[in-house]
Motif scaffolding. Structure first.
Motif, PDB file in Angstrom:
ATOM      1  N   TYR A 192      52.621 -69.561  -1.891  1.00  0.00           N
ATOM      2  CA  TYR A 192      52.711 -70.370  -3.108  1.00  0.00           C
ATOM      3  C   TYR A 192      51.869 -71.634  -2.980  1.00  0.00           C
ATOM      4  O   TYR A 192      51.112 -71.988  -3.897  1.00  0.00           O
ATOM      5  CB  TYR A 192      54.167 -70.724  -3.367  1.00  0.00           C
ATOM      6  N   VAL A 193      51.987 -72.324  -1.859  1.00  0.00           N
ATOM      7  CA  VAL A 193      51.239 -73.567  -1.663  1.00  0.00           C
ATOM      8  C   VAL A 193      49.742 -73.296  -1.688  1.00  0.00           C
ATOM      9  O   VAL A 193      48.970 -74.025  -2.330  1.00  0.00           O
ATOM     10  CB  VAL A 193      51.646 -74.243  -0.339  1.00  0.00           C
ATOM     11  N   LYS A 194      49.309 -72.243  -1.029  1.00  0.00           N
ATOM     12  CA  LYS A 194      47.881 -71.929  -0.991  1.00  0.00           C
ATOM     13  C   LYS A 194      47.354 -71.555  -2.375  1.00  0.00           C
ATOM     14  O   LYS A 194      46.228 -71.927  -2.738  1.00  0.00           O
ATOM     15  CB  LYS A 194      47.619 -70.812   0.021  1.00  0.00           C
ATOM     16  N   ARG A 195      48.151 -70.831  -3.155  1.00  0.00           N
ATOM     17  CA  ARG A 195      47.734 -70.511  -4.517  1.00  0.00           C
ATOM     18  C   ARG A 195      47.692 -71.760  -5.380  1.00  0.00           C
ATOM     19  O   ARG A 195      46.824 -71.909  -6.249  1.00  0.00           O
ATOM     20  CB  ARG A 195      48.680 -69.474  -5.135  1.00  0.00           C
ATOM     21  N   ASN A 196      48.610 -72.680  -5.119  1.00  0.00           N
ATOM     22  CA  ASN A 196      48.667 -73.882  -5.939  1.00  0.00           C
ATOM     23  C   ASN A 196      47.486 -74.812  -5.685  1.00  0.00           C
ATOM     24  O   ASN A 196      46.887 -75.331  -6.632  1.00  0.00           O
ATOM     25  CB  ASN A 196      49.979 -74.622  -5.703  1.00  0.00           C
ATOM     26  N   VAL A 197      47.139 -75.029  -4.422  1.00  0.00           N
ATOM     27  CA  VAL A 197      45.990 -75.907  -4.150  1.00  0.00           C
ATOM     28  C   VAL A 197      44.704 -75.290  -4.679  1.00  0.00           C
ATOM     29  O   VAL A 197      43.822 -76.003  -5.190  1.00  0.00           O
ATOM     30  CB  VAL A 197      45.867 -76.247  -2.643  1.00  0.00           C
ATOM     31  N   ARG A 198      44.597 -73.965  -4.590  1.00  0.00           N
ATOM     32  CA  ARG A 198      43.405 -73.302  -5.140  1.00  0.00           C
ATOM     33  C   ARG A 198      43.341 -73.482  -6.657  1.00  0.00           C
ATOM     34  O   ARG A 198      42.274 -73.740  -7.220  1.00  0.00           O
ATOM     35  CB  ARG A 198      43.428 -71.821  -4.765  1.00  0.00           C
ATOM     36  N   TYR A 199      44.491 -73.369  -7.305  1.00  0.00           N
ATOM     37  CA  TYR A 199      44.548 -73.554  -8.760  1.00  0.00           C
ATOM     38  C   TYR A 199      44.094 -74.961  -9.145  1.00  0.00           C
ATOM     39  O   TYR A 199      43.301 -75.139 -10.082  1.00  0.00           O
ATOM     40  CB  TYR A 199      45.969 -73.300  -9.247  1.00  0.00           C
ATOM     41  N   LEU A 200      44.585 -75.964  -8.443  1.00  0.00           N
ATOM     42  CA  LEU A 200      44.222 -77.343  -8.775  1.00  0.00           C
ATOM     43  C   LEU A 200      42.735 -77.593  -8.551  1.00  0.00           C
ATOM     44  O   LEU A 200      42.082 -78.301  -9.332  1.00  0.00           O
ATOM     45  CB  LEU A 200      45.052 -78.317  -7.943  1.00  0.00           C
ATOM     46  N   LEU A 201      42.180 -77.022  -7.499  1.00  0.00           N
ATOM     47  CA  LEU A 201      40.752 -77.180  -7.226  1.00  0.00           C
ATOM     48  C   LEU A 201      39.905 -76.505  -8.295  1.00  0.00           C
ATOM     49  O   LEU A 201      38.902 -77.066  -8.767  1.00  0.00           O
ATOM     50  CB  LEU A 201      40.404 -76.589  -5.854  1.00  0.00           C
ATOM     51  N   GLU A 202      40.305 -75.298  -8.686  1.00  0.00           N
ATOM     52  CA  GLU A 202      39.494 -74.512  -9.607  1.00  0.00           C
ATOM     53  C   GLU A 202      39.716 -74.900 -11.064  1.00  0.00           C
ATOM     54  O   GLU A 202      38.763 -74.968 -11.851  1.00  0.00           O
ATOM     55  CB  GLU A 202      39.790 -73.029  -9.405  1.00  0.00           C
ATOM     56  N   GLU A 203      40.959 -75.153 -11.443  1.00  0.00           N
ATOM     57  CA  GLU A 203      41.269 -75.433 -12.847  1.00  0.00           C
ATOM     58  C   GLU A 203      40.925 -76.864 -13.233  1.00  0.00           C
ATOM     59  O   GLU A 203      40.429 -77.123 -14.335  1.00  0.00           O
ATOM     60  CB  GLU A 203      42.750 -75.162 -13.121  1.00  0.00           C
ATOM     61  N   TYR A 204      41.179 -77.811 -12.320  1.00  0.00           N
ATOM     62  CA  TYR A 204      40.998 -79.224 -12.662  1.00  0.00           C
ATOM     63  C   TYR A 204      39.823 -79.874 -11.939  1.00  0.00           C
ATOM     64  O   TYR A 204      39.568 -81.064 -12.115  1.00  0.00           O
ATOM     65  CB  TYR A 204      42.296 -79.993 -12.388  1.00  0.00           C
ATOM     66  N   ASN A 205      39.146 -79.100 -11.092  1.00  0.00           N
ATOM     67  CA  ASN A 205      37.919 -79.580 -10.442  1.00  0.00           C
ATOM     68  C   ASN A 205      38.143 -80.854  -9.621  1.00  0.00           C
ATOM     69  O   ASN A 205      37.257 -81.707  -9.526  1.00  0.00           O
ATOM     70  CB  ASN A 205      36.830 -79.830 -11.497  1.00  0.00           C
ATOM     71  N   ILE A 206      39.333 -80.981  -9.033  1.00  0.00           N
ATOM     72  CA  ILE A 206      39.604 -82.156  -8.204  1.00  0.00           C
ATOM     73  C   ILE A 206      38.891 -82.009  -6.857  1.00  0.00           C
ATOM     74  O   ILE A 206      38.371 -80.939  -6.518  1.00  0.00           O
ATOM     75  CB  ILE A 206      41.117 -82.373  -7.996  1.00  0.00           C
ATOM     76  N   ASP A 207      38.903 -83.075  -6.088  1.00  0.00           N
ATOM     77  CA  ASP A 207      38.073 -83.128  -4.881  1.00  0.00           C
ATOM     78  C   ASP A 207      38.867 -83.122  -3.584  1.00  0.00           C
ATOM     79  O   ASP A 207      38.267 -83.173  -2.506  1.00  0.00           O
ATOM     80  CB  ASP A 207      37.201 -84.393  -4.933  1.00  0.00           C
TER      81      ASP A 207
END
Length: 258
Positions: A192-207
């Motif tokens: 879950y955590v790994k999917r969540n950080v990937r989502y935030l990186l890809e969906e919101y383009n955070i750094d």
């Protein structure tokens, strides 16, 4: 959204349905054809992750509007300070709508009080236009009893998660825990955590990310001994390395702060 979402300004989500009468707890509202955001600074790259001047920002207290639009309107001020990164204090949906955000209930949703999905993207886009990186403070040590995982395996007589909850420890493993302690040795939690950080990186383009309370990512029981909790813990190291590697696999230049 919940009954507590009456605090969200009406003009933030003008089309959000009224909370159903005779309903308690949480309900979901879906937009099947949501508006896509047009990124203009999608390819921002941090020049040197070891040379960041980070401004830690709590949206609620930074501006009188208490939302991301108010922050966007003041980005020139932040840029003039000489900073090159903003670390948002927790912005994933949290339980109390007037808090620092360390009481998470939904990790794939962004806190509605601060703005819409596209407002978060506009904030990141405008930061990148000014050469400012965006980091997010993420809280994976614990969640409140309103998190779905807690509700699915819940002992109402004890107001606590059950002993067989596959995500939470019924009794925390360390003295600094708040709310309900996650079991990061559970494959369910780590996935879950790994999917969540990937989502935030890809969906919101955070750094990148600042991980809150990383010493809690362990099943080693140190209750009653803060010193033991602070000692080297190979299981905790393995878990944190797995999360960092997942982030860098998704974006090689992402910042990871523990």
């Amino acid at each position: 959204y919940t009954e507590n979402d009456s605090s969200v300004p009406a003009d933030t989500y003008p089309d959000l349905p009224v909370f159903p009468e005779e309903t308690k707890g949480m309900v979901s509202a879906f937009q099947m054809q949501k508006e896509e955001y047009n990124w203009t600074n999608k390819n921002f790259i941090i020049e040197d992750p070891n040379d960041l001047v980070i401004y830690e920002l709590l949206v609620r207290d930074f501006c009188e509007e208490q939302n991301l639009q108010g922050v966007i309107d003041r980005l020139d001020y932040l840029e003039n300070l000489g900073i090159n990164a903003i670390e948002l204090m927790p912005v994933q949906e949290f339980d109390n709508h007037d808090s620092w955000g360390y009481d998470p209930i939904a990790y794939f949703a962004m806190e509605k009080d601060y703005g819409t999905r596209n407002m978060y993207k506009e904030f990141v886009n405008e930061c990148h236009k000014r050469g400012i990186a965006v980091l997010v403070d993420v809280v994976y040590n614990h969640a409140t009893g309103n998190h779905t995982w807690a509700k699915m395996w819940w002992d109402s007589s004890k107001s606590n998660t059950t002993a067989n909850n596959p995500w939470f420890n019924q009794t925390a493993k360390h003295d600094f825990n708040v709310f309900h302690d996650m079991n990061h040795e559970s494959a369910f939690v780590r996935d879950y955590v790994k999917r969540n950080v990937r989502y935030l990186l890809e969906e919101y383009n955070i750094d990148g990310f600042r991980f809150d309370l990383t010493k809690g990512f362990t099943q080693k029981n140190t209750l009653g001994s803060v010193a033991a909790w602070g000692n080297k813990d190979e299981s905790r190291i393995k878990i944190l390395k797995e999360y960092a590697d997942a982030i860098w696999k998704c974006r090689s230049g992402a910042v990871v702060i523990f």
